[in-house]
Design a protein around this motif. Structure first.
Motif, PDB file in Angstrom:
ATOM      1  N   ASP A  56      32.511  38.381  49.658  1.00 53.08           N
ATOM      2  CA  ASP A  56      32.283  37.951  48.287  1.00 53.08           C
ATOM      3  C   ASP A  56      33.011  37.956  48.056  1.00 53.08           C
ATOM      4  OD1 ASP A  56      29.266  38.002  46.729  1.00 53.08           O
ATOM      5  OD2 ASP A  56      30.881  39.549  45.430  1.00 53.08           O
ATOM      6  N   GLU A  57      34.614  38.780  48.141  1.00 50.01           N
ATOM      7  CA  GLU A  57      35.544  38.729  46.786  1.00 50.01           C
ATOM      8  C   GLU A  57      36.065  36.910  46.497  1.00 50.01           C
ATOM      9  OE1 GLU A  57      37.491  41.907  46.881  1.00 50.01           O
ATOM     10  OE2 GLU A  57      36.399  42.795  46.012  1.00 50.01           O
ATOM     11  N   LEU A  58      36.307  37.122  48.318  1.00 44.74           N
ATOM     12  CA  LEU A  58      36.966  35.430  47.812  1.00 44.74           C
ATOM     13  C   LEU A  58      36.284  34.620  48.047  1.00 44.74           C
ATOM     14  CD1 LEU A  58      38.662  36.585  51.902  1.00 44.74           C
ATOM     15  CD2 LEU A  58      40.185  36.156  49.885  1.00 44.74           C
ATOM     16  N   LEU A  59      35.315  34.120  48.386  1.00 40.88           N
ATOM     17  CA  LEU A  59      34.158  33.224  48.228  1.00 40.88           C
ATOM     18  C   LEU A  59      34.021  32.965  46.463  1.00 40.88           C
ATOM     19  CD1 LEU A  59      32.164  31.536  48.951  1.00 40.88           C
ATOM     20  CD2 LEU A  59      30.191  32.746  48.624  1.00 40.88           C
ATOM     21  N   TYR A  60      34.063  33.878  45.848  1.00 39.84           N
ATOM     22  CA  TYR A  60      34.236  34.281  44.572  1.00 39.84           C
ATOM     23  C   TYR A  60      35.935  33.198  43.947  1.00 39.84           C
ATOM     24  CZ  TYR A  60      33.837  34.521  39.609  1.00 39.84           C
ATOM     25  OH  TYR A  60      34.121  34.593  38.182  1.00 39.84           O
ATOM     26  N   ASP A  61      36.565  33.798  44.792  1.00 41.10           N
ATOM     27  CA  ASP A  61      37.794  33.340  44.088  1.00 41.10           C
ATOM     28  C   ASP A  61      38.529  32.140  44.184  1.00 41.10           C
ATOM     29  OD1 ASP A  61      38.571  36.158  43.077  1.00 41.10           O
ATOM     30  OD2 ASP A  61      39.396  36.490  44.824  1.00 41.10           O
ATOM     31  N   ARG A  62      37.666  31.468  45.191  1.00 38.43           N
ATOM     32  CA  ARG A  62      38.359  29.854  45.867  1.00 38.43           C
ATOM     33  C   ARG A  62      36.976  29.256  45.197  1.00 38.43           C
ATOM     34  NH1 ARG A  62      41.016  26.109  48.252  1.00 38.43           N
ATOM     35  NH2 ARG A  62      40.935  24.806  49.079  1.00 38.43           N
ATOM     36  N   TYR A  63      35.490  29.308  44.951  1.00 38.59           N
ATOM     37  CA  TYR A  63      34.709  28.310  45.274  1.00 38.59           C
ATOM     38  C   TYR A  63      34.217  28.501  43.603  1.00 38.59           C
ATOM     39  CZ  TYR A  63      35.623  26.673  49.741  1.00 38.59           C
ATOM     40  OH  TYR A  63      36.622  26.433  50.752  1.00 38.59           O
ATOM     41  N   ASP A  64      34.697  30.020  42.914  1.00 42.07           N
ATOM     42  CA  ASP A  64      33.626  30.298  41.636  1.00 42.07           C
ATOM     43  C   ASP A  64      32.476  30.298  41.844  1.00 42.07           C
ATOM     44  OD1 ASP A  64      33.317  31.442  39.114  1.00 42.07           O
ATOM     45  OD2 ASP A  64      33.007  29.193  38.283  1.00 42.07           O
ATOM     46  N   GLU A  65      31.758  30.992  43.643  1.00 45.39           N
ATOM     47  CA  GLU A  65      30.483  31.303  44.442  1.00 45.39           C
ATOM     48  C   GLU A  65      30.596  32.355  44.077  1.00 45.39           C
ATOM     49  OE1 GLU A  65      26.626  30.482  44.476  1.00 45.39           O
ATOM     50  OE2 GLU A  65      27.900  28.453  44.029  1.00 45.39           O
ATOM     51  N   VAL A  66      28.861  32.869  44.131  1.00 46.20           N
ATOM     52  CA  VAL A  66      28.747  34.288  44.646  1.00 46.20           C
ATOM     53  C   VAL A  66      27.932  34.479  45.369  1.00 46.20           C
ATOM     54  CG1 VAL A  66      29.073  35.342  42.444  1.00 46.20           C
ATOM     55  CG2 VAL A  66      27.323  34.633  43.141  1.00 46.20           C
ATOM     56  N   THR A  67      27.452  35.632  46.643  1.00 47.29           N
ATOM     57  CA  THR A  67      26.757  35.823  47.788  1.00 47.29           C
ATOM     58  C   THR A  67      25.478  36.895  46.882  1.00 47.29           C
ATOM     59  OG1 THR A  67      27.045  37.938  48.351  1.00 47.29           O
ATOM     60  CG2 THR A  67      28.151  35.947  49.477  1.00 47.29           C
ATOM     61  N   PRO A  68      24.176  36.958  47.477  1.00 47.22           N
ATOM     62  CA  PRO A  68      23.204  37.556  46.764  1.00 47.22           C
ATOM     63  C   PRO A  68      23.396  39.044  47.882  1.00 47.22           C
ATOM     64  CG  PRO A  68      22.231  36.306  49.522  1.00 47.22           C
ATOM     65  CD  PRO A  68      23.958  36.263  48.636  1.00 47.22           C
ATOM     66  N   PHE A  69      24.276  39.265  48.002  1.00 48.83           N
ATOM     67  CA  PHE A  69      24.697  40.346  49.318  1.00 48.83           C
ATOM     68  C   PHE A  69      24.778  41.484  48.108  1.00 48.83           C
ATOM     69  CE2 PHE A  69      26.882  38.073  52.738  1.00 48.83           C
ATOM     70  CZ  PHE A  69      25.879  38.183  52.812  1.00 48.83           C
ATOM     71  N   GLU A  70      24.333  42.970  47.595  1.00 47.22           N
ATOM     72  CA  GLU A  70      25.137  43.866  47.097  1.00 47.22           C
ATOM     73  C   GLU A  70      25.354  44.750  47.750  1.00 47.22           C
ATOM     74  OE1 GLU A  70      21.648  46.967  44.275  1.00 47.22           O
ATOM     75  OE2 GLU A  70      21.462  45.354  44.818  1.00 47.22           O
ATOM     76  N   ILE A  71      26.661  45.209  47.298  1.00 42.06           N
ATOM     77  CA  ILE A  71      27.796  46.141  47.626  1.00 42.06           C
ATOM     78  C   ILE A  71      27.291  47.152  47.635  1.00 42.06           C
ATOM     79  CG2 ILE A  71      29.765  46.592  48.992  1.00 42.06           C
ATOM     80  CD1 ILE A  71      28.589  44.042  49.788  1.00 42.06           C
ATOM     81  N   PRO A  72      26.839  48.331  48.497  1.00 42.79           N
ATOM     82  CA  PRO A  72      26.782  49.912  47.240  1.00 42.79           C
ATOM     83  C   PRO A  72      27.775  50.732  46.953  1.00 42.79           C
ATOM     84  CG  PRO A  72      26.714  49.464  50.285  1.00 42.79           C
ATOM     85  CD  PRO A  72      26.698  48.566  50.253  1.00 42.79           C
ATOM     86  N   GLY A  73      27.872  51.402  46.286  1.00 43.88           N
ATOM     87  CA  GLY A  73      29.116  52.215  45.775  1.00 43.88           C
ATOM     88  C   GLY A  73      29.294  53.662  46.406  1.00 43.88           C
ATOM     89  N   ALA A  74      30.426  53.787  45.980  1.00 45.53           N
ATOM     90  CA  ALA A  74      31.645  55.329  46.989  1.00 45.53           C
ATOM     91  C   ALA A  74      29.699  55.891  46.964  1.00 45.53           C
ATOM     92  CB  ALA A  74      32.053  55.838  46.680  1.00 45.53           C
ATOM     93  N   GLU A  75      28.901  56.343  46.904  1.00 48.70           N
ATOM     94  CA  GLU A  75      28.262  57.835  46.277  1.00 48.70           C
ATOM     95  C   GLU A  75      26.969  56.866  47.396  1.00 48.70           C
ATOM     96  OE1 GLU A  75      26.446  58.622  42.418  1.00 48.70           O
ATOM     97  OE2 GLU A  75      28.940  59.475  41.823  1.00 48.70           O
ATOM     98  N   ASP A  76      26.513  55.235  47.215  1.00 51.66           N
ATOM     99  CA  ASP A  76      25.179  55.235  48.199  1.00 51.66           C
ATOM    100  C   ASP A  76      25.690  54.831  49.607  1.00 51.66           C
ATOM    101  OD1 ASP A  76      24.069  54.638  45.690  1.00 51.66           O
ATOM    102  OD2 ASP A  76      24.943  52.964  45.713  1.00 51.66           O
ATOM    103  N   ALA A  77      27.718  55.226  49.530  1.00 48.12           N
ATOM    104  CA  ALA A  77      27.893  55.440  51.213  1.00 48.12           C
ATOM    105  C   ALA A  77      28.309  56.314  51.898  1.00 48.12           C
ATOM    106  CB  ALA A  77      28.964  54.152  50.941  1.00 48.12           C
TER     107      ALA A  77
END
Length: 231
Positions: A56-77
């Motif tokens: 998700d980070e690389l995609l945004y940095d390269r193409y200014d695009e995002v994914t529909p993924f919601e990455i859980p935080g530390a507590e959720d993990a």
């Protein structure tokens, strides 16, 4: 982000392939799960989350695009809690990372500690690792955390885990390997501090258009009325 700092298309593609691999591993772990709290599923889940976040980070940095993924935080993990409902003992596990930003400042503090102790053969303050030993032998970790800049240190990530146990440990029982018994399934709560969170806040501020909230008149060269000294 400047063009020089942008990831390459090949790096983005490799990250996408890593997500596919992690997805297959996660599915395989789920299909082979031995129970509701199978550690293999938990590990595969974390690997998939990390791969998806990296992509998700690389995609945004390269193409200014995002994914529909919601990455859980530390507590959720964290895995489901399986410790005692009414624990009779608990452990507080703390990790704080630092970098030695100003070695000379650290060494100067170490020399003052040795001078105050009036040691005749004071040599520990002459090396960084010796100075660190003196510093942490003289001050409590919480005091070092609050005065780290004064000691020439720079804060990194930190975390605090509160874990439970059925019975208190015997004296000296875990001293040889103090962190091996940290069971994530017995973590009641955890608190994380990281520059990553600060970066997220900065990104949110940029997205909210902080500049739009400022009065554009302040950017113009115009005469301002002097302050009333009596007010």
């Amino acid at each position: 982000m400047s063009d020089a700092a942008q990831p390459t298309a090949a790096e983005v593609r490799a990250a996408a392939e890593a997500v596919k691999t992690a997805l297959d591993r996660h599915l395989a772990a789920v299909e082979r799960r031995s129970g509701e709290d199978d550690p293999a599923v938990y590990e595969a889940f974390n690997q998939l989350a990390a791969a998806a976040e990296a992509y998700d980070e690389l995609l945004y940095d390269r193409y200014d695009e995002v994914t529909p993924f919601e990455i859980p935080g530390a507590e959720d993990a964290l895995p489901p809690y399986t410790g005692p409902e009414e624990p009779s003992a608990l452990s507080v596990l703390i990790r704080r990372d630092y970098t030695v930003a100003e070695p000379q400042r650290l060494l100067a503090h170490a020399r003052r500690i040795e001078a105050a102790d009036d040691e005749e053969d004071a040599t520990a303050s002459g090396t960084v690792h010796g100075a660190l030993g003196l510093l942490f032998g003289e001050f409590e970790p919480d005091e070092i955390a609050s005065r780290h800049k004064e000691f020439g240190l720079e804060e990194g990530d930190s975390t605090l885990w509160v874990t439970t146990s059925d019975e208190p440990a015997e004296p000296g029982e875990w001293l040889e390997a103090p962190f091996e018994q940290a069971d994530p399934q017995r973590v009641v709560c955890r608190f994380d501090v990281s520059a990553v969170f600060d970066d997220d806040l900065e990104d949110d501020t940029d997205e909210d258009g902080l500049e739009d909230a400022l009065d554009p008149a302040l950017d113009e060269d115009e005469d301002l009325d002097p302050l009333d000294a009596d007010r």
